[in-house]
Design an enzyme around this catalytic site. Sequence first.
Site, PDB file in Angstrom:
ATOM      1  N   SER A  98       0.852  -1.179   0.000  1.00 13.99           N
ATOM      2  CA  SER A  98       0.000   0.000   0.000  1.00 13.99           C
ATOM      3  C   SER A  98       0.888   1.229   0.000  1.00 13.99           C
ATOM      4  O   SER A  98       2.075   1.151   0.343  1.00 13.99           O
ATOM      5  CB  SER A  98      -0.897   0.009   1.243  1.00 13.99           C
ATOM      6  OG  SER A  98      -1.546   1.250   1.419  1.00 13.99           O
TER       7      SER A  98
ATOM      8  N   TYR B 113      -3.504  -0.534  10.237  1.00 12.49           N
ATOM      9  CA  TYR B 113      -3.359  -0.827   8.809  1.00 12.49           C
ATOM     10  C   TYR B 113      -1.962  -0.451   8.326  1.00 12.49           C
ATOM     11  O   TYR B 113      -1.306  -1.211   7.600  1.00 12.49           O
ATOM     12  CB  TYR B 113      -4.427  -0.057   8.027  1.00 12.49           C
ATOM     13  CG  TYR B 113      -4.431  -0.304   6.541  1.00 12.49           C
ATOM     14  CD1 TYR B 113      -5.139  -1.372   6.004  1.00 12.49           C
ATOM     15  CD2 TYR B 113      -3.748   0.537   5.668  1.00 12.49           C
ATOM     16  CE1 TYR B 113      -5.165  -1.596   4.632  1.00 12.49           C
ATOM     17  CE2 TYR B 113      -3.768   0.320   4.306  1.00 12.49           C
ATOM     18  CZ  TYR B 113      -4.471  -0.739   3.790  1.00 12.49           C
ATOM     19  OH  TYR B 113      -4.489  -0.957   2.434  1.00 12.49           O
TER      20      TYR B 113
END
Length: 212
Positions: free
Chosen positions: A150, A163
């Site tokens: 990500s 996250y």
Amino acid sequence: RPMSKILDRFKLDGRVALVTGSSGGIGEALSRGLAEAGATVVINGRTAGKVAQVAAALREAGAKVAEAVFDVTDAAAVTAAVDRIESEVGPIAILVNNAGIQRRAPLHEISDETWREVMSTNLDSLFYVSKAVVRHMIPRGKGSIINICSVQSELGRPTIVPYTAAKGGVKMLTKGMAIDWGRHGIRVNGIGPGYFKTELNDALVKDQTFSS
């Protein structure tokens, strides 16, 4: 060299690709791309109905598709599912570790249960699925593993610390996999997408300050 010959190099005819978390979002889009390149794509998710819906849409478009409903955070279920795919669908040549979730809150308000949920889905699952798949790849001396990292593998943002921590771990896990498994002929890469309009990013899409 004719263009068709160059594109032939990217064909995946006869290869089986397992994409985790592919019953929606980026995973579904990646599955469609792999299928268009000729791969037999194994659609995965925890909800049988969603998996069946995506698989049906891909088949209607002419893709070769199989379905594998299992929870990527359950190591025993992962091993059983991978063994079943290998025996019933074919040798897994490509693994895309895509499954992930998001939970938004200030870090000091994150519960222990939420922390474990995010870490197990976004990081632990890569270990479980990759280990189960690579046991079959190593004897064959080839295979490709693609981990979906990500932009948060590099950057921090408020309210998504679990996250970010998990995706930072995915980046380093990718490096470790490449080092340990490259000697067996297995290629490991990571892809770090930015923001896409998916269910996972729905809160950002609705945030006018972020989206404008």
